[in-house]
Design a protein around this motif. Structure first.
Motif, mmCIF file in Angstrom:
data_model
loop_
_atom_site.group_PDB
_atom_site.id
_atom_site.type_symbol
_atom_site.label_atom_id
_atom_site.label_comp_id
_atom_site.label_asym_id
_atom_site.label_seq_id
_atom_site.Cartn_x
_atom_site.Cartn_y
_atom_site.Cartn_z
ATOM 1 N N GLY A 1 50.737 77.288 46.813
ATOM 2 C CA GLY A 1 49.910 76.599 47.787
ATOM 3 C C GLY A 1 50.664 76.076 48.992
ATOM 4 N N ARG A 2 51.910 76.479 49.184
ATOM 5 C CA ARG A 2 52.704 75.953 50.292
ATOM 6 C C ARG A 2 52.141 76.362 51.648
ATOM 7 N N VAL A 3 51.725 77.626 51.747
ATOM 8 C CA VAL A 3 51.198 78.112 53.024
ATOM 9 C C VAL A 3 49.888 77.406 53.351
ATOM 10 N N SER A 4 49.016 77.275 52.357
ATOM 11 C CA SER A 4 47.730 76.614 52.620
ATOM 12 C C SER A 4 47.934 75.129 52.945
ATOM 13 N N LYS A 5 48.899 74.462 52.305
ATOM 14 C CA LYS A 5 49.197 73.068 52.642
ATOM 15 C C LYS A 5 49.686 72.959 54.086
ATOM 16 N N PHE A 6 50.549 73.892 54.484
ATOM 17 C CA PHE A 6 51.071 73.885 55.844
ATOM 18 C C PHE A 6 49.938 74.104 56.845
#
Length: 73
Positions: free
Chosen positions: A59-64
């Protein structure tokens, strides 16, 4: 060069994202270990011209995108 201060340099196997393999010398792991790549020149947008998308690991990309998405408008 000074003795015994450099890491061991040996042959490893590298597996690209498309499954292709090659051998190279590295300090990674130990002799004969396999390094599986998540992103490589065949799949990263910097080398492909942005045609492919990055995998969202944890979920790092979606959090960013959620945090900084307003900058893209």
């Amino acid at each position: 060069m000074k003795k015994d201060i450099h890491p061991e340099y040996h042959m490893i196997n590298v597996v690209m994202t498309d499954g292709s393999k090659f051998q190279t010398r590295s300090t990674y792991g130990k002799e004969g270990d396999t390094l599986n790549l998540d992103i490589d020149p065949k799949s990263h947008p910097a080398w492909t011209g942005g045609q492919q998308t990055l995998l969202d690991r944890g979920g790092r990309v979606s959090k960013f995108k959620q945090k900084f998405g307003f900058l893209n408008k």
